[in-house]
Design an enzyme around this catalytic site. Structure first.
Site, short mmCIF file in Angstrom:
data_model
loop_
_atom_site.label_atom_id
_atom_site.label_comp_id
_atom_site.label_asym_id
_atom_site.label_seq_id
_atom_site.Cartn_x
_atom_site.Cartn_y
_atom_site.Cartn_z
N TYR A 240 -2.81 -5.34 0.07
CA TYR A 240 -2.86 -4.00 0.68
C TYR A 240 -2.71 -4.11 2.20
O TYR A 240 -1.72 -3.68 2.75
CB TYR A 240 -4.17 -3.30 0.30
N SER B 100 0.99 2.22 -2.06
CA SER B 100 0.76 3.00 -0.84
C SER B 100 1.01 2.10 0.38
O SER B 100 2.13 1.59 0.54
CB SER B 100 -0.65 3.58 -0.86
#
Length: 249
Positions: free
Chosen positions: A20, A100
């Protein structure tokens, strides 16, 4: 880096590297059904705690934001190289997966080091970093990425923006973009544009695909939809890292 694999298996294995690396979010150990499914089939899952996340505190976060964002990508690539050097996997058996901001991480990795990966899954990603402020919740993220209105940060954003780093004739990894028509955070146009650019540019024959769900958003969804998405994602990665063949040995 946290590595999960069945005991007693040796040699390079089909592997997924997940990351991430943004907004100070810390990736911590937790149960995940998709990880269990992959490792039970003989694969390896690695979670990279790269700069930009919060695993080592706020200084770790700040080391991977704004004009230091490239550090997050460098860390992710270093994690992949370590998995290969230590014998866990090989470039033709390594897939990467991010969602994301993690999709930005994957997009940067596959455009900067396409030779290092067999497959990539890029979910609800930010990919055009020059224009990210113009849609979705983009304006709210200027503190993390910076603004293209600042000349110095514009050069930085353009330098790593995955959409702008696509090059003609490169043999890109098999790539699956997953997007959601009701996503009000990240505009699905990021993935649509990137998918089209890679399809046009790739010099190889590995597939570049887009999976679109029209009526779901960026986050939570029905269990049946989450299961279907996980199944499609794992099947894609298994097909292009050799896990299907691994299961039947």
């Amino acid at each position: 880096m946290l590595i999960i694999a069945r005991a007693g298996l040796h040699g390079p294995r089909p592997a997924i590297l997940y990351g991430y690396g943004g907004f100070g979010v810390a990736l911590t150990p937790a149960y995940a059904a998709d990880t269990l499914a992959w490792t039970e089939a003989g694969g390896v899952v690695a979670v990279a705690m790269v700069r930009g996340g919060g695993e080592e505190g706020e200084e770790w976060h700040r080391a991977g934001m704004l004009d230091r964002k490239q550090n997050a990508f460098d860390d992710f690539v270093a994690a992949a190289e370590t998995l290969i050097a230590d014998g866990w996997t090989a470039p033709d058996r390594l897939g990467i997966w991010g969602e994301s901001n993690g999709g930005l991480l994957v997009g940067a990795a596959l455009t900067q080091r396409p030779d290092l990966f067999a497959a990539a899954v890029c979910s609800a990603p930010l990919l055009d970093m020059v224009r990210y402020e113009r849609s979705g919740l983009g304006p709210a993220w200027r503190g993390e990425y910076g603004s293209a209105e600042d000349p110095d940060l514009f050069r930085c954003l353009l330098g790593y923006s995955p959409y702008h780093r696509v090059r003609e004739g490169v043999d890109y990894p098999a790539t699956l973009f997953t997007v959601f028509g009701g996503d009000t955070r990240v505009d699905p146009a990021h993935a649509r544009k990137m998918c089209a650019a890679l399809q046009r540019a790739t010099g190889g024959d590995r597939p570049i695909l887009l999976r679109h769900e029209g009526d779901v958003g960026h986050g939570a969804r029905a269990t049946s939809r989450a299961t279907a998405l996980a199944a499609d994602t794992l099947a894609f990665l298994a097909a292009h890292t050799g896990l299907f063949q691994q299961e039947h040995r």
